[in-house]
Scaffold this motif. Structure first.
Motif, PDB file in Angstrom:
ATOM      1  N   PHE A  80      10.838   8.965   9.464  1.00 46.98           N
ATOM      2  CA  PHE A  80      10.442   8.497   8.243  1.00 46.98           C
ATOM      3  C   PHE A  80      10.890   9.311   7.016  1.00 46.98           C
ATOM      4  O   PHE A  80      10.655  10.673   7.467  1.00 46.98           O
ATOM      5  CB  PHE A  80       9.102   7.914   8.273  1.00 46.98           C
ATOM      6  N   GLU A  81      11.234   9.113   5.796  1.00 46.62           N
ATOM      7  CA  GLU A  81      11.493  10.073   4.848  1.00 46.62           C
ATOM      8  C   GLU A  81      10.468   9.611   3.524  1.00 46.62           C
ATOM      9  O   GLU A  81      10.130   8.397   3.493  1.00 46.62           O
ATOM     10  CB  GLU A  81      12.829  10.127   4.359  1.00 46.62           C
ATOM     11  N   ILE A  82       9.905  10.667   2.796  1.00 47.63           N
ATOM     12  CA  ILE A  82       9.457  10.267   1.759  1.00 47.63           C
ATOM     13  C   ILE A  82      10.084   9.415   0.815  1.00 47.63           C
ATOM     14  O   ILE A  82      11.406   9.284   0.514  1.00 47.63           O
ATOM     15  CB  ILE A  82       8.979  11.578   0.902  1.00 47.63           C
ATOM     16  N   GLY A  83       9.417   8.156   0.114  1.00 49.31           N
ATOM     17  CA  GLY A  83       9.945   7.244  -0.845  1.00 49.31           C
ATOM     18  C   GLY A  83      10.639   6.189   0.065  1.00 49.31           C
ATOM     19  O   GLY A  83      11.049   5.389  -0.675  1.00 49.31           O
ATOM     20  N   GLU A  84      10.427   6.040   1.261  1.00 51.25           N
ATOM     21  CA  GLU A  84      11.053   4.860   2.023  1.00 51.25           C
ATOM     22  C   GLU A  84      10.219   3.785   2.044  1.00 51.25           C
ATOM     23  O   GLU A  84       8.658   4.014   1.895  1.00 51.25           O
ATOM     24  CB  GLU A  84      11.365   5.364   3.385  1.00 51.25           C
ATOM     25  N   THR A 130     -10.551  11.219   2.639  1.00 50.83           N
ATOM     26  CA  THR A 130      -9.622  12.426   2.883  1.00 50.83           C
ATOM     27  C   THR A 130      -8.348  11.829   3.541  1.00 50.83           C
ATOM     28  O   THR A 130      -8.103  10.941   4.089  1.00 50.83           O
ATOM     29  CB  THR A 130     -10.344  13.281   3.900  1.00 50.83           C
ATOM     30  N   PHE A 131      -7.391  12.531   2.951  1.00 47.04           N
ATOM     31  CA  PHE A 131      -5.995  12.377   3.696  1.00 47.04           C
ATOM     32  C   PHE A 131      -6.057  12.965   5.009  1.00 47.04           C
ATOM     33  O   PHE A 131      -7.320  13.829   5.255  1.00 47.04           O
ATOM     34  CB  PHE A 131      -4.849  13.300   2.964  1.00 47.04           C
ATOM     35  N   GLU A 132      -5.352  13.132   6.015  1.00 49.44           N
ATOM     36  CA  GLU A 132      -5.430  13.525   7.271  1.00 49.44           C
ATOM     37  C   GLU A 132      -5.251  15.028   7.524  1.00 49.44           C
ATOM     38  O   GLU A 132      -4.377  15.695   6.733  1.00 49.44           O
ATOM     39  CB  GLU A 132      -4.513  12.835   8.183  1.00 49.44           C
ATOM     40  N   THR A 133      -6.019  15.433   8.306  1.00 51.61           N
ATOM     41  CA  THR A 133      -5.540  16.964   8.940  1.00 51.61           C
ATOM     42  C   THR A 133      -4.292  16.876   9.956  1.00 51.61           C
ATOM     43  O   THR A 133      -3.826  15.555  10.242  1.00 51.61           O
ATOM     44  CB  THR A 133      -6.547  17.477   9.851  1.00 51.61           C
ATOM     45  N   PRO A 134      -3.559  17.886   9.938  1.00 49.98           N
ATOM     46  CA  PRO A 134      -2.313  17.851  10.898  1.00 49.98           C
ATOM     47  C   PRO A 134      -2.832  17.198  12.442  1.00 49.98           C
ATOM     48  O   PRO A 134      -1.958  16.609  12.786  1.00 49.98           O
ATOM     49  CB  PRO A 134      -1.953  19.168  10.936  1.00 49.98           C
ATOM     50  N   ALA A 135      -4.022  17.610  12.799  1.00 44.23           N
ATOM     51  CA  ALA A 135      -4.304  16.995  13.999  1.00 44.23           C
ATOM     52  C   ALA A 135      -4.525  15.778  14.065  1.00 44.23           C
ATOM     53  O   ALA A 135      -4.266  14.748  15.037  1.00 44.23           O
ATOM     54  CB  ALA A 135      -5.656  17.892  14.340  1.00 44.23           C
ATOM     55  N   GLU A 136      -5.231  14.988  12.849  1.00 41.13           N
ATOM     56  CA  GLU A 136      -5.499  13.551  12.749  1.00 41.13           C
ATOM     57  C   GLU A 136      -4.022  12.895  12.554  1.00 41.13           C
ATOM     58  O   GLU A 136      -3.929  11.684  13.304  1.00 41.13           O
ATOM     59  CB  GLU A 136      -6.163  13.258  11.774  1.00 41.13           C
ATOM     60  N   TYR A 137      -3.229  13.404  11.988  1.00 38.68           N
ATOM     61  CA  TYR A 137      -1.736  12.696  12.006  1.00 38.68           C
ATOM     62  C   TYR A 137      -1.300  12.784  13.264  1.00 38.68           C
ATOM     63  O   TYR A 137      -0.753  11.718  13.930  1.00 38.68           O
ATOM     64  CB  TYR A 137      -0.814  13.400  11.064  1.00 38.68           C
ATOM     65  N   LEU A 193       4.318  13.065   4.301  1.00 41.19           N
ATOM     66  CA  LEU A 193       4.585  12.855   5.716  1.00 41.19           C
ATOM     67  C   LEU A 193       3.621  13.496   6.384  1.00 41.19           C
ATOM     68  O   LEU A 193       3.170  14.538   6.165  1.00 41.19           O
ATOM     69  CB  LEU A 193       6.010  13.524   5.930  1.00 41.19           C
ATOM     70  N   GLY A 194       3.120  12.896   7.496  1.00 44.33           N
ATOM     71  CA  GLY A 194       2.198  13.255   8.611  1.00 44.33           C
ATOM     72  C   GLY A 194       2.960  13.713   9.772  1.00 44.33           C
ATOM     73  O   GLY A 194       2.456  13.358  10.742  1.00 44.33           O
ATOM     74  N   VAL A 195       4.051  14.200   9.591  1.00 44.88           N
ATOM     75  CA  VAL A 195       4.995  14.517  10.787  1.00 44.88           C
ATOM     76  C   VAL A 195       4.774  16.050  11.035  1.00 44.88           C
ATOM     77  O   VAL A 195       4.980  16.953  10.299  1.00 44.88           O
ATOM     78  CB  VAL A 195       6.480  14.294  10.447  1.00 44.88           C
ATOM     79  N   GLU A 196       4.514  16.440  12.288  1.00 47.85           N
ATOM     80  CA  GLU A 196       4.409  17.532  12.962  1.00 47.85           C
ATOM     81  C   GLU A 196       5.449  18.732  12.330  1.00 47.85           C
ATOM     82  O   GLU A 196       6.787  18.239  12.122  1.00 47.85           O
ATOM     83  CB  GLU A 196       4.464  17.806  14.329  1.00 47.85           C
ATOM     84  N   GLY A 197       5.069  19.723  11.528  1.00 52.46           N
ATOM     85  CA  GLY A 197       5.889  20.491  11.177  1.00 52.46           C
ATOM     86  C   GLY A 197       6.058  20.323   9.647  1.00 52.46           C
ATOM     87  O   GLY A 197       6.828  21.245   8.945  1.00 52.46           O
ATOM     88  N   LYS A 198       6.004  19.266   9.160  1.00 57.02           N
ATOM     89  CA  LYS A 198       6.451  18.751   7.700  1.00 57.02           C
ATOM     90  C   LYS A 198       4.909  18.316   6.888  1.00 57.02           C
ATOM     91  O   LYS A 198       5.220  17.840   5.976  1.00 57.02           O
ATOM     92  CB  LYS A 198       7.252  17.411   7.793  1.00 57.02           C
ATOM     93  N   VAL A 199       3.941  18.485   7.487  1.00 60.96           N
ATOM     94  CA  VAL A 199       2.628  18.022   6.763  1.00 60.96           C
ATOM     95  C   VAL A 199       2.552  19.477   5.407  1.00 60.96           C
ATOM     96  O   VAL A 199       2.509  20.606   5.912  1.00 60.96           O
ATOM     97  CB  VAL A 199       1.513  18.395   7.717  1.00 60.96           C
ATOM     98  N   ASN A 242       1.003  -1.231  -0.020  1.00 58.46           N
ATOM     99  CA  ASN A 242      -0.157   0.088   0.007  1.00 58.46           C
ATOM    100  C   ASN A 242       0.892   1.116  -0.238  1.00 58.46           C
ATOM    101  O   ASN A 242       2.113   1.143   0.097  1.00 58.46           O
ATOM    102  CB  ASN A 242      -0.923  -0.060   1.360  1.00 58.46           C
ATOM    103  N   ALA A 243       0.223   2.442  -0.254  1.00 57.73           N
ATOM    104  CA  ALA A 243       0.680   3.682   0.091  1.00 57.73           C
ATOM    105  C   ALA A 243       0.381   4.237   1.374  1.00 57.73           C
ATOM    106  O   ALA A 243      -0.702   3.843   1.721  1.00 57.73           O
ATOM    107  CB  ALA A 243       0.287   4.668  -1.268  1.00 57.73           C
ATOM    108  N   ALA A 244       1.285   4.921   2.120  1.00 58.84           N
ATOM    109  CA  ALA A 244       0.790   5.587   3.411  1.00 58.84           C
ATOM    110  C   ALA A 244       1.566   6.616   3.611  1.00 58.84           C
ATOM    111  O   ALA A 244       2.792   6.908   3.059  1.00 58.84           O
ATOM    112  CB  ALA A 244       1.136   4.244   4.188  1.00 58.84           C
ATOM    113  N   GLY A 245       1.018   7.313   4.503  1.00 58.46           N
ATOM    114  CA  GLY A 245       1.586   8.553   4.998  1.00 58.46           C
ATOM    115  C   GLY A 245       2.476   8.324   6.300  1.00 58.46           C
ATOM    116  O   GLY A 245       1.716   7.857   7.467  1.00 58.46           O
ATOM    117  N   GLY A 246       3.513   8.714   6.319  1.00 61.30           N
ATOM    118  CA  GLY A 246       4.465   8.552   7.533  1.00 61.30           C
ATOM    119  C   GLY A 246       4.253   9.420   8.531  1.00 61.30           C
ATOM    120  O   GLY A 246       4.504  10.778   8.401  1.00 61.30           O
TER     121      GLY A 246
END
Ligand code: HPA
Length: 255
Positions: free
Chosen positions: A104-108, A174-181, A219-225, A95-99
């Motif tokens: 984690f980095e994009i493409g891993e 929907t993809f996640e909101t920052p709060a959901e991530y 990435l659903g990482v705080e500050g990187k969304v 699958n594809a997923a948001g980290g």
């Protein structure tokens, strides 16, 4: 059919290429299979491919059914039940997923070690078919430890960086909101996506060994969304596809 494969593959995001490597194949469009739903989402076409990957006979689902498309959980998991009936003992999924894990980095790639099921409907809700599995299935080791170790070894041998983690399954679309991530990270998730968990539950219920891998496409990482789109998810997944394909293909030979 001359033989029945013991390995099933759900060709999710990042595994489309694998279908082209199946030899001696027979293809059955989903429309021709009684009770099979038909896939609608962009980037997923629907057919069952039966053939060989290397020396291993496989049963590959090209196009899976997502809950967000409107299918019931019974429909989403029906192909797994069919595979079980046909003798599949090991199921591989991608699958594809948001980290959400800050490492984690994009493409891993991420080997799924466990999941958190946040789908609003449970695939096993309702009458239990004892011939398929028990009413209250154990989920203490849903993702086979031996297959995970083998996949890790394959990745290391090829110098492919690979992460491990917990996949949170949500309904989407929907993809996640920052709060959901942030919430999913807080509850123990490393990555989030809209698939896999229902099929894994149906497989574990049926006593099928499971291996699953995610491509971290955003990435659903705080500050990187940042803004994310289906096209971007597909683009990243396509670029990582060769590595995912390589690992799965080798894993199939030793599974
Ligand atoms: N969230 C949910 N599903 C996804 C994501 C995401 O960030 N990326 C790819 N599939």
């Amino acid at each position: 059919m001359q033989y029945l494969p013991k390995v099933g593959i759900v060709l999710g995001t990042g595994l489309g290429e694998l279908a082209t490597q199946i030899t001696d194949s027979q293809e059955i469009p989903y429309q021709e299979i009684p009770n099979f739903p038909v896939s609608t989402v962009e980037g997923h076409s629907g057919k069952l491919i039966i053939g060989k990957l290397g020396d291993t006979k496989v049963f590959a689902m090209q196009g899976r059914f997502h809950y967000y498309e409107g299918y019931s959980m019974k429909e989403v998991t029906f192909p797994v039940r069919v595979m079980k009936e046909l003798g599949v003992e090991t199921l591989l999924l991608s699958n594809a997923a948001g980290g959400m894990n800050p490492e984690f980095e994009i493409g891993e790639l991420m080997i799924i070690t466990d999941h958190i099921n946040l789908f609003p409907e449970h695939p096993l809700r309702g009458k239990n078919y004892n011939e398929l599995g028990v009413r209250f299935p154990d989920m203490s080791c849903a993702y086979d430890a031996t297959l995970r170790a083998k996949a890790r070894a394959i990745a290391e041998r090829h110098g492919i960086r690979i992460k491990e983690g917990v996949y949170v399954g949500t309904q989407g679309p929907t993809f996640e909101t920052p709060a959901e991530y942030r919430f999913f990270r807080t509850i123990g998730g490393d990555a989030v996506g809209m698939s896999t968990v229902p099929e894994v539950i149906a497989a574990v219920h049926a006593g099928i060994r499971v291996f699953a891998m995610s491509i971290i496409t955003d990435l659903g990482v705080e500050g990187k969304v940042v803004e994310v789109s289906h096209e971007e998810v597909q683009r990243i997944a396509n670029s990582v596809q060769p590595y995912m394909t390589l690992i799965m293909k080798e894993l199939i030979q030793v599974s």
